[in-house]
Design an enzyme around this catalytic site. Structure first.
Site, PDB file in Angstrom:
ATOM      1  N   GLY A  15       0.802  -1.228   0.000  1.00  0.00           N
ATOM      2  CA  GLY A  15       0.000   0.000   0.000  1.00  0.00           C
ATOM      3  C   GLY A  15       0.830   1.271   0.000  1.00  0.00           C
ATOM      4  O   GLY A  15       0.337   2.338   0.360  1.00  0.00           O
ATOM      5  N   LYS A  16       2.092   1.184  -0.427  1.00  0.00           N
ATOM      6  CA  LYS A  16       2.965   2.377  -0.468  1.00  0.00           C
ATOM      7  C   LYS A  16       2.397   3.450  -1.393  1.00  0.00           C
ATOM      8  O   LYS A  16       2.388   4.629  -1.052  1.00  0.00           O
ATOM      9  CB  LYS A  16       4.374   2.009  -0.987  1.00  0.00           C
ATOM     10  CG  LYS A  16       5.175   1.114  -0.097  1.00  0.00           C
ATOM     11  CD  LYS A  16       6.565   0.866  -0.658  1.00  0.00           C
ATOM     12  CE  LYS A  16       6.584   0.166  -2.003  1.00  0.00           C
ATOM     13  NZ  LYS A  16       6.095  -1.219  -1.947  1.00  0.00           N
ATOM     14  N   THR A  17       1.961   3.032  -2.576  1.00  0.00           N
ATOM     15  CA  THR A  17       1.493   4.019  -3.553  1.00  0.00           C
ATOM     16  C   THR A  17       0.223   4.713  -3.064  1.00  0.00           C
ATOM     17  O   THR A  17       0.093   5.928  -3.177  1.00  0.00           O
ATOM     18  CB  THR A  17       1.238   3.327  -4.911  1.00  0.00           C
ATOM     19  OG1 THR A  17       2.458   2.744  -5.343  1.00  0.00           O
ATOM     20  CG2 THR A  17       0.765   4.313  -5.957  1.00  0.00           C
ATOM     21  N   VAL A  18      -0.670   3.926  -2.496  1.00  0.00           N
ATOM     22  CA  VAL A  18      -1.929   4.508  -2.010  1.00  0.00           C
ATOM     23  C   VAL A  18      -1.643   5.469  -0.852  1.00  0.00           C
ATOM     24  O   VAL A  18      -2.139   6.603  -0.828  1.00  0.00           O
ATOM     25  CB  VAL A  18      -2.917   3.384  -1.607  1.00  0.00           C
ATOM     26  CG1 VAL A  18      -4.136   3.953  -0.904  1.00  0.00           C
ATOM     27  CG2 VAL A  18      -3.332   2.592  -2.846  1.00  0.00           C
ATOM     28  N   LYS A  33       8.529   8.670  -8.287  1.00  0.00           N
ATOM     29  CA  LYS A  33       8.894   7.246  -8.205  1.00  0.00           C
ATOM     30  C   LYS A  33      10.135   7.117  -9.077  1.00  0.00           C
ATOM     31  O   LYS A  33      10.040   7.097 -10.310  1.00  0.00           O
ATOM     32  CB  LYS A  33       7.743   6.393  -8.757  1.00  0.00           C
ATOM     33  CG  LYS A  33       8.070   4.922  -8.919  1.00  0.00           C
ATOM     34  CD  LYS A  33       7.437   4.081  -7.853  1.00  0.00           C
ATOM     35  CE  LYS A  33       7.660   2.596  -8.112  1.00  0.00           C
ATOM     36  NZ  LYS A  33       7.122   1.782  -7.014  1.00  0.00           N
ATOM     37  N   GLY A 101       9.826   4.226  -2.977  1.00  0.00           N
ATOM     38  CA  GLY A 101      10.754   3.172  -3.383  1.00  0.00           C
ATOM     39  C   GLY A 101      10.006   2.104  -4.170  1.00  0.00           C
ATOM     40  O   GLY A 101       8.926   2.343  -4.708  1.00  0.00           O
ATOM     41  N   GLY A 103       9.015  -2.149  -3.785  1.00  0.00           N
ATOM     42  CA  GLY A 103       9.095  -3.317  -2.903  1.00  0.00           C
ATOM     43  C   GLY A 103       9.468  -2.899  -1.491  1.00  0.00           C
ATOM     44  O   GLY A 103       8.936  -1.944  -0.956  1.00  0.00           O
ATOM     45  N   LEU A 186     -10.183   0.593   1.908  1.00  0.00           N
ATOM     46  CA  LEU A 186     -11.338   1.265   1.318  1.00  0.00           C
ATOM     47  C   LEU A 186     -11.992   0.362   0.273  1.00  0.00           C
ATOM     48  O   LEU A 186     -11.288  -0.254  -0.530  1.00  0.00           O
ATOM     49  CB  LEU A 186     -10.903   2.571   0.660  1.00  0.00           C
ATOM     50  CG  LEU A 186     -10.235   3.571   1.615  1.00  0.00           C
ATOM     51  CD1 LEU A 186      -9.628   4.729   0.855  1.00  0.00           C
ATOM     52  CD2 LEU A 186     -11.242   4.064   2.643  1.00  0.00           C
TER      53      LEU A 186
HETATM   54  N1  ATP Z   1      -6.200   1.604   1.810  1.00  0.00           N
HETATM   55  C1  ATP Z   1      -6.480   0.848   0.732  1.00  0.00           C
HETATM   56  N2  ATP Z   1      -7.757   0.589   0.412  1.00  0.00           N
HETATM   57  C2  ATP Z   1      -8.051  -0.174  -0.660  1.00  0.00           C
HETATM   58  N3  ATP Z   1      -7.143  -0.723  -1.481  1.00  0.00           N
HETATM   59  C3  ATP Z   1      -5.853  -0.503  -1.211  1.00  0.00           C
HETATM   60  C4  ATP Z   1      -5.445   0.292  -0.097  1.00  0.00           C
HETATM   61  N4  ATP Z   1      -4.102   0.331  -0.063  1.00  0.00           N
HETATM   62  C5  ATP Z   1      -3.683  -0.399  -1.114  1.00  0.00           C
HETATM   63  N5  ATP Z   1      -4.730  -0.901  -1.806  1.00  0.00           N
HETATM   64  C6  ATP Z   1      -4.654  -1.748  -3.013  1.00  0.00           C
HETATM   65  O1  ATP Z   1      -3.679  -2.754  -2.784  1.00  0.00           O
HETATM   66  C7  ATP Z   1      -2.867  -2.942  -3.932  1.00  0.00           C
HETATM   67  C8  ATP Z   1      -1.411  -2.628  -3.576  1.00  0.00           C
HETATM   68  O2  ATP Z   1      -1.307  -1.285  -3.155  1.00  0.00           O
HETATM   69  P1  ATP Z   1      -0.132  -0.352  -3.662  1.00  0.00           P
HETATM   70  O3  ATP Z   1      -0.070  -0.319  -5.143  1.00  0.00           O
HETATM   71  O4  ATP Z   1      -0.313   0.963  -2.970  1.00  0.00           O
HETATM   72  O5  ATP Z   1       1.126  -1.158  -3.093  1.00  0.00           O
HETATM   73  P2  ATP Z   1       2.678  -0.820  -3.211  1.00  0.00           P
HETATM   74  O6  ATP Z   1       3.254  -1.146  -1.905  1.00  0.00           O
HETATM   75  O7  ATP Z   1       2.838   0.561  -3.725  1.00  0.00           O
HETATM   76  O8  ATP Z   1       3.187  -1.865  -4.316  1.00  0.00           O
HETATM   77  P3  ATP Z   1       4.546  -1.782  -5.207  1.00  0.00           P
HETATM   78  O9  ATP Z   1       5.599  -2.466  -4.409  1.00  0.00           O
HETATM   79  O10 ATP Z   1       4.148  -2.548  -6.442  1.00  0.00           O
HETATM   80  O11 ATP Z   1       4.847  -0.344  -5.502  1.00  0.00           O
HETATM   81  C9  ATP Z   1      -3.426  -2.022  -5.008  1.00  0.00           C
HETATM   82  O12 ATP Z   1      -4.326  -2.750  -5.813  1.00  0.00           O
HETATM   83  C10 ATP Z   1      -4.177  -0.957  -4.218  1.00  0.00           C
HETATM   84  O13 ATP Z   1      -5.235  -0.385  -4.929  1.00  0.00           O
HETATM   85 MG    MG Z   2       3.812   1.256  -5.434  1.00  0.00          MG
END
Ligand code: ATP
Ligand code: MG
Length: 208
Positions: A15-18, A33, A101, A103, A186
């Site tokens: 969930g880093k991106t979110v 990024k 970052g 991963g 969410l």
């Molecule tokens: N708070 C949240 N509510 C609903 N869905 C979420 C939430 N946080 C993350 N997600 C979902 O979980 C998945 C992974 O989230 P995200 O892309 O933010 O991860 P990440 O850590 O950035 O991954 P990466 O290492 O690929 O960059 C996505 O499909 C995203 O939409």
């Molecule tokens: Mg990400």
């Protein structure tokens, strides 16, 4: 002068991106990024597109866009590219820069350079995004140790998922880190819902 906050995580897909989108929007900051390996999840072309969709207006182009969704060191090798840390110097922007970052903290960018080493070069505070789900105590404490070993300043942990009070408290007690808050899961993930969830789970001034 640019103020930088680095968003890292205990793993890919935590969930880093979110979280970074919510933080960037709340601070009126710029998102970067530096290395995108492969397309993002779903129909997105990468994390930069995802944060735009989630309400971020200022997004810098990646320093490296690699074709294969795998560890950057491998994705770069497949593309015949060597990631040069000098091209990953923090860009200057007006206001705050939020950098994501890829991963987790010990993901390699080249044969020997790890993200945590890059964070140490940057000397910017890091937010560790951690799941609340089973396994998070081990992953979080390992990540905290790896960051501390390299002298990376840790702003705190941002949890992602349903509340797990004991896990969150245990990580912050044993890891001696600040709990910045938690972003709830969410069902509808859009800019408005995300802004509301961030406001409910975090204090913006903790990042100021
Ligand atoms: N708070 C949240 N509510 C609903 N869905 C979420 C939430 N946080 C993350 N997600 C979902 O979980 C998945 C992974 O989230 P995200 O892309 O933010 O991860 P990440 O850590 O950035 O991954 P990466 O290492 O690929 O960059 C996505 O499909 C995203 O939409
Ligand atoms: Mg990400």
């Amino acid at each position: 002068m640019t103020r930088t906050i680095v968003v890292t995580g205990t793993d890919t897909d935590v969930g880093k991106t979110v979280f970074a989108a919510a933080l960037t929007a709340a601070l009126g900051a710029t998102y970067w990024k530096p290395v995108q390996a492969g397309p993002g999840s779903g129909t997105d072309a990468g994390d930069g597109d995802t944060v735009r969709r989630l309400g971020v207006t200022r997004v810098l182009p990646e320093a490296y866009r690699l074709a294969t969704p795998c560890s950057p060191h491998r994705a770069a090798a497949i593309d015949g590219v060597t990631i040069d840390p000098d091209r990953l110097a923090l860009p200057a922007v007006a206001g705050t820069l939020v950098v994501e970052g890829a991963g987790g903290v010990l993901v390699p960018l080249s044969d020997w350079l790890l993200y945590a080493d890059l964070f140490a070069r940057w000397r910017a505070p890091v937010v560790l995004v951690a799941r609340t789900a089973l396994g998070t105590i081990n992953h979080s404490l390992l990540s905290i140790e790896a960051l501390r070993t390299r002298g990376v300043p840790i702003l705190g942990v941002a949890f992602s998922g349903d509340a797990q009070e004991d896990s969150e408290a245990t990580i912050c007690r044993i890891g001696a880190v600040r709990r910045l808050g938690r972003l709830a899961r969410l069902t509808t993930l859009d800019a408005d819902a995300l802004a509301r969830a961030f406001a409910a789970g975090f204090a913006t001034e903790d990042f100021a």
